[in-house]
Design a protein around this motif. Structure first.
Motif, PDB file in Angstrom:
ATOM      1  N   LEU A   1      -1.481   5.265  -7.208  1.00  0.00           N
ATOM      2  CA  LEU A   1      -1.735   4.177  -7.866  1.00  0.00           C
ATOM      3  C   LEU A   1      -3.188   3.247  -6.635  1.00  0.00           C
ATOM      4  CD1 LEU A   1       1.018   3.010  -9.941  1.00  0.00           C
ATOM      5  CD2 LEU A   1      -1.054   4.643 -11.197  1.00  0.00           C
ATOM      6  N   LEU A   2      -2.570   3.818  -5.974  1.00  0.00           N
ATOM      7  CA  LEU A   2      -3.724   3.531  -4.953  1.00  0.00           C
ATOM      8  C   LEU A   2      -5.042   3.046  -5.420  1.00  0.00           C
ATOM      9  CD1 LEU A   2      -3.563   2.088  -2.568  1.00  0.00           C
ATOM     10  CD2 LEU A   2      -4.108   4.703  -0.721  1.00  0.00           C
ATOM     11  N   ASP A   3      -5.301   4.496  -5.800  1.00  0.00           N
ATOM     12  CA  ASP A   3      -6.932   4.252  -7.004  1.00  0.00           C
ATOM     13  C   ASP A   3      -6.958   3.377  -8.337  1.00  0.00           C
ATOM     14  OD1 ASP A   3      -7.964   4.987  -4.440  1.00  0.00           O
ATOM     15  OD2 ASP A   3      -7.938   6.837  -5.134  1.00  0.00           O
ATOM     16  N   SER A   4      -5.633   3.408  -8.507  1.00  0.00           N
ATOM     17  CA  SER A   4      -6.046   2.470 -10.125  1.00  0.00           C
ATOM     18  C   SER A   4      -6.744   1.480 -10.402  1.00  0.00           C
ATOM     19  CB  SER A   4      -4.526   2.733 -10.417  1.00  0.00           C
ATOM     20  OG  SER A   4      -3.445   1.256  -9.342  1.00  0.00           O
ATOM     21  N   LYS A   5      -6.510   0.842 -11.648  1.00  0.00           N
ATOM     22  CA  LYS A   5      -7.388   0.373 -12.496  1.00  0.00           C
ATOM     23  C   LYS A   5      -6.516  -1.207 -12.273  1.00  0.00           C
ATOM     24  CE  LYS A   5     -10.295  -1.123 -16.424  1.00  0.00           C
ATOM     25  NZ  LYS A   5     -11.155  -0.831 -17.483  1.00  0.00           N
ATOM     26  N   PRO A   6      -7.597  -2.206 -11.664  1.00  0.00           N
ATOM     27  CA  PRO A   6      -5.503  -3.498 -11.205  1.00  0.00           C
ATOM     28  C   PRO A   6      -5.627  -3.829 -13.230  1.00  0.00           C
ATOM     29  CG  PRO A   6      -7.504  -3.631 -10.045  1.00  0.00           C
ATOM     30  CD  PRO A   6      -8.369  -2.361 -10.263  1.00  0.00           C
ATOM     31  N   VAL A   7      -5.019  -4.683 -12.991  1.00  0.00           N
ATOM     32  CA  VAL A   7      -4.916  -5.254 -14.298  1.00  0.00           C
ATOM     33  C   VAL A   7      -4.259  -6.837 -13.906  1.00  0.00           C
ATOM     34  CG1 VAL A   7      -4.157  -3.910 -15.881  1.00  0.00           C
ATOM     35  CG2 VAL A   7      -2.066  -5.310 -14.631  1.00  0.00           C
TER      36      VAL A   7
ATOM     37  N   THR B   1      -3.829  -7.315  -6.616  1.00  0.00           N
ATOM     38  CA  THR B   1      -3.424  -9.084  -5.735  1.00  0.00           C
ATOM     39  C   THR B   1      -2.997  -8.277  -4.324  1.00  0.00           C
ATOM     40  OG1 THR B   1      -1.451  -8.828  -7.166  1.00  0.00           O
ATOM     41  CG2 THR B   1      -3.573 -10.146  -8.010  1.00  0.00           C
ATOM     42  N   ILE B   2      -3.564  -7.332  -4.067  1.00  0.00           N
ATOM     43  CA  ILE B   2      -2.478  -6.642  -2.921  1.00  0.00           C
ATOM     44  C   ILE B   2      -2.974  -7.441  -1.668  1.00  0.00           C
ATOM     45  CG2 ILE B   2      -4.440  -5.378  -2.363  1.00  0.00           C
ATOM     46  CD1 ILE B   2      -2.220  -2.930  -1.488  1.00  0.00           C
ATOM     47  N   HIS B   3      -3.694  -9.085  -1.578  1.00  0.00           N
ATOM     48  CA  HIS B   3      -3.637  -8.837  -0.666  1.00  0.00           C
ATOM     49  C   HIS B   3      -3.026 -10.915  -0.745  1.00  0.00           C
ATOM     50  CE1 HIS B   3      -6.427  -7.028   1.602  1.00  0.00           C
ATOM     51  NE2 HIS B   3      -7.417  -7.168   0.595  1.00  0.00           N
ATOM     52  N   TYR B   4      -2.515 -11.265  -1.984  1.00  0.00           N
ATOM     53  CA  TYR B   4      -1.417 -11.546  -2.113  1.00  0.00           C
ATOM     54  C   TYR B   4      -0.348 -12.212  -1.393  1.00  0.00           C
ATOM     55  CZ  TYR B   4      -4.176 -13.224  -6.219  1.00  0.00           C
ATOM     56  OH  TYR B   4      -4.306 -13.620  -7.611  1.00  0.00           O
ATOM     57  N   GLY B   5       0.226 -13.494  -0.847  1.00  0.00           N
ATOM     58  CA  GLY B   5       1.621 -13.919   0.256  1.00  0.00           C
ATOM     59  C   GLY B   5       1.867 -15.100  -0.098  1.00  0.00           C
ATOM     60  N   LEU B   6       2.763 -15.789   0.985  1.00  0.00           N
ATOM     61  CA  LEU B   6       2.613 -16.769   0.716  1.00  0.00           C
ATOM     62  C   LEU B   6       2.276 -17.360   2.119  1.00  0.00           C
ATOM     63  CD1 LEU B   6       7.037 -16.459   0.228  1.00  0.00           C
ATOM     64  CD2 LEU B   6       4.945 -17.316  -1.577  1.00  0.00           C
ATOM     65  N   HIS B   7       2.025 -18.760   1.665  1.00  0.00           N
ATOM     66  CA  HIS B   7       1.128 -19.792   2.800  1.00  0.00           C
ATOM     67  C   HIS B   7       2.121 -20.786   3.422  1.00  0.00           C
ATOM     68  CE1 HIS B   7      -2.879 -21.286   4.658  1.00  0.00           C
ATOM     69  NE2 HIS B   7      -1.798 -20.929   5.287  1.00  0.00           N
ATOM     70  N   PHE B   8       2.404 -21.355   4.440  1.00  0.00           N
ATOM     71  CA  PHE B   8       3.703 -22.529   4.489  1.00  0.00           C
ATOM     72  C   PHE B   8       2.330 -22.871   5.350  1.00  0.00           C
ATOM     73  CE2 PHE B   8       6.727 -18.373   4.099  1.00  0.00           C
ATOM     74  CZ  PHE B   8       7.644 -19.211   2.242  1.00  0.00           C
TER      75      PHE B   8
ATOM     76  N   ALA C   1       6.136  -0.050 -17.952  1.00  0.00           N
ATOM     77  CA  ALA C   1       6.085  -1.122 -17.325  1.00  0.00           C
ATOM     78  C   ALA C   1       6.094  -1.708 -16.108  1.00  0.00           C
ATOM     79  CB  ALA C   1       7.222  -1.657 -18.014  1.00  0.00           C
ATOM     80  N   VAL C   2       6.751  -0.115 -14.834  1.00  0.00           N
ATOM     81  CA  VAL C   2       6.810  -0.065 -13.861  1.00  0.00           C
ATOM     82  C   VAL C   2       4.800  -0.322 -13.362  1.00  0.00           C
ATOM     83  CG1 VAL C   2       7.442   1.397 -11.549  1.00  0.00           C
ATOM     84  CG2 VAL C   2       8.757   0.444 -13.154  1.00  0.00           C
ATOM     85  N   LYS C   3       4.543   0.707 -13.669  1.00  0.00           N
ATOM     86  CA  LYS C   3       3.164   0.764 -13.346  1.00  0.00           C
ATOM     87  C   LYS C   3       2.156  -0.242 -13.836  1.00  0.00           C
ATOM     88  CE  LYS C   3       1.163   4.686 -14.225  1.00  0.00           C
ATOM     89  NZ  LYS C   3       0.721   6.587 -15.453  1.00  0.00           N
ATOM     90  N   ARG C   4       2.480  -0.904 -14.437  1.00  0.00           N
ATOM     91  CA  ARG C   4       1.993  -2.104 -15.106  1.00  0.00           C
ATOM     92  C   ARG C   4       1.579  -2.870 -13.522  1.00  0.00           C
ATOM     93  NH1 ARG C   4      -0.752  -4.713 -19.057  1.00  0.00           N
ATOM     94  NH2 ARG C   4      -1.275  -6.676 -18.691  1.00  0.00           N
ATOM     95  N   ILE C   5       2.976  -3.399 -13.364  1.00  0.00           N
ATOM     96  CA  ILE C   5       3.732  -3.857 -11.678  1.00  0.00           C
ATOM     97  C   ILE C   5       2.838  -3.942 -11.394  1.00  0.00           C
ATOM     98  CG2 ILE C   5       4.880  -5.080 -10.768  1.00  0.00           C
ATOM     99  CD1 ILE C   5       7.430  -4.697 -13.443  1.00  0.00           C
ATOM    100  N   LEU C   6       2.778  -2.270 -10.808  1.00  0.00           N
ATOM    101  CA  LEU C   6       1.444  -1.640  -9.706  1.00  0.00           C
ATOM    102  C   LEU C   6       0.283  -1.853 -10.354  1.00  0.00           C
ATOM    103  CD1 LEU C   6       4.171   1.503  -9.362  1.00  0.00           C
ATOM    104  CD2 LEU C   6       4.353  -0.471  -7.416  1.00  0.00           C
ATOM    105  N   ARG C   7      -0.155  -1.776 -11.282  1.00  0.00           N
ATOM    106  CA  ARG C   7      -1.390  -2.346 -10.673  1.00  0.00           C
ATOM    107  C   ARG C   7      -2.407  -3.669 -10.515  1.00  0.00           C
ATOM    108  NH1 ARG C   7      -3.159   0.052 -16.919  1.00  0.00           N
ATOM    109  NH2 ARG C   7      -5.347  -0.960 -16.130  1.00  0.00           N
TER     110      ARG C   7
ATOM    111  N   ARG D   1       0.968  -1.050  -0.092  1.00  0.00           N
ATOM    112  CA  ARG D   1       0.117  -0.417  -0.004  1.00  0.00           C
ATOM    113  C   ARG D   1       0.534   1.476   0.020  1.00  0.00           C
ATOM    114  NH1 ARG D   1      -3.715  -2.444   3.855  1.00  0.00           N
ATOM    115  NH2 ARG D   1      -5.789  -2.936   2.888  1.00  0.00           N
ATOM    116  N   ASP D   2       2.114   1.072   0.439  1.00  0.00           N
ATOM    117  CA  ASP D   2       2.834   2.284   0.729  1.00  0.00           C
ATOM    118  C   ASP D   2       3.714   2.979  -0.638  1.00  0.00           C
ATOM    119  OD1 ASP D   2       2.248   2.878   3.719  1.00  0.00           O
ATOM    120  OD2 ASP D   2       4.310   1.916   4.107  1.00  0.00           O
TER     121      ASP D   2
END
Length: 276
Positions: free
Chosen positions: A94-100, A172-179, A161-167, A86-87
């Protein structure tokens, strides 16, 4: 989790101390410490010893460590960087940007051609932040590696290209690793792949691998190869060699951590010439 002024180095150190059948671990990064193990009395005694020698602060159960959030689940531990992501989005406005749906356009190959980006400092700051985000987001590692190769002179296309990664991160902001724990750790299984001459400027290939311990992803990488390969067999073999080195290192690390490996490690590749 403890915080203490114990070390001035910038490296992460792992200590293993055991007593008969009890195994305990201490992970130290500068002045942040994680202590865990299977003997609560031994851990309590060790913590008291630390407190008697150094000025420490016990923060209780693990929740945040170096910007990583650890959330216990019913079947394991979930590691994410939600606040950190989020930071980054806030910094890039881009916090309110349209996701890809993907972090990079399929078959996109960046090059040095194009008009220079007007704010290279912003570009380098965002790419550096994304590099740290790959600690829990392995699926963006290849895309971040691609934009990291143009820090010296980024162009407008590179910033797009950086903006696309951020979008993508926004969606997928809640993604992470599940062990998830298991009674038997299983074998190390590695998947290795590479593209041939993916860099349009140098014609170098990019290697990538992901390594699983049982069902848990424990290591991954996306990195440009240092030399030019002249065949599909050669660049795939270089990727295999890099993955094999990481497999051997992980095997020794698990041995030091007293984790027994019931099976031999497996290295998988889709190039028949390299396998042969």
């Amino acid at each position: 989790m403890l915080m203490a002024p114990l070390c001035s180095c910038a490296d992460t150190s792992l200590f293993v101390f055991h007593q008969k059948f009890d195994i305990n671990y201490l992970l130290l990064y500068v002045d942040d410490i994680i202590i865990t193990g299977n003997n609560s009395s031994l851990l309590a005694r060790f913590t008291r010893t630390l407190n008697s020698e150094f000025a420490t602060k016990d923060l209780g159960s693990l929740s945040y460590f170096l910007g990583l959030k650890a959330t216990p689940t019913s079947d394991g531990l979930f590691i994410s960087q939600l606040k950190y992501a989020r930071d980054i989005l806030t910094r890039a406005q881009l916090l309110d940007s349209k996701p890809v749906h993907t972090p990079m356009v399929v078959s996109q190959h960046l090059s040095t051609d194009g008009s220079l980006f007007s704010d290279p400092t912003l570009y380098r700051s965002l790419v550096g932040a994304l590099q740290y985000l790959t600690i829990t987001r392995p699926e963006i590692a290849h895309a971040v590696n691609s934009v990291s190769q143009f820090l010296h002179a980024p162009t407008d296309d590179h910033f797009l290209a950086v903006k696309r990664i951020l979008r993508y991160v926004k969606g997928t902001i809640h993604y992470g690793l599940h062990f998830r724990p298991s009674t038997s750790p299983g074998a190390l299984v590695a998947y290795s792949d590479a593209d041939w001459a993916g860099c349009l400027d140098t014609r170098h290939s990019t290697s990538g691998y992901s390594i699983y311990l049982g069902n848990n992803l424990v290591s991954w990488s996306a990195k440009k190869q240092p030399t030019v390969s002249r065949s599909s067999c050669e660049f795939e073999y270089r990727a295999l060699a890099s993955t094999a080195a990481e497999l051997i290192w992980l095997t020794h690390l698990l041995h030091d951590l007293k984790v027994s490996m019931p099976q031999q490690s497996t290295l998988l590749c889709d190039n028949k010439s390299a396998i042969f």
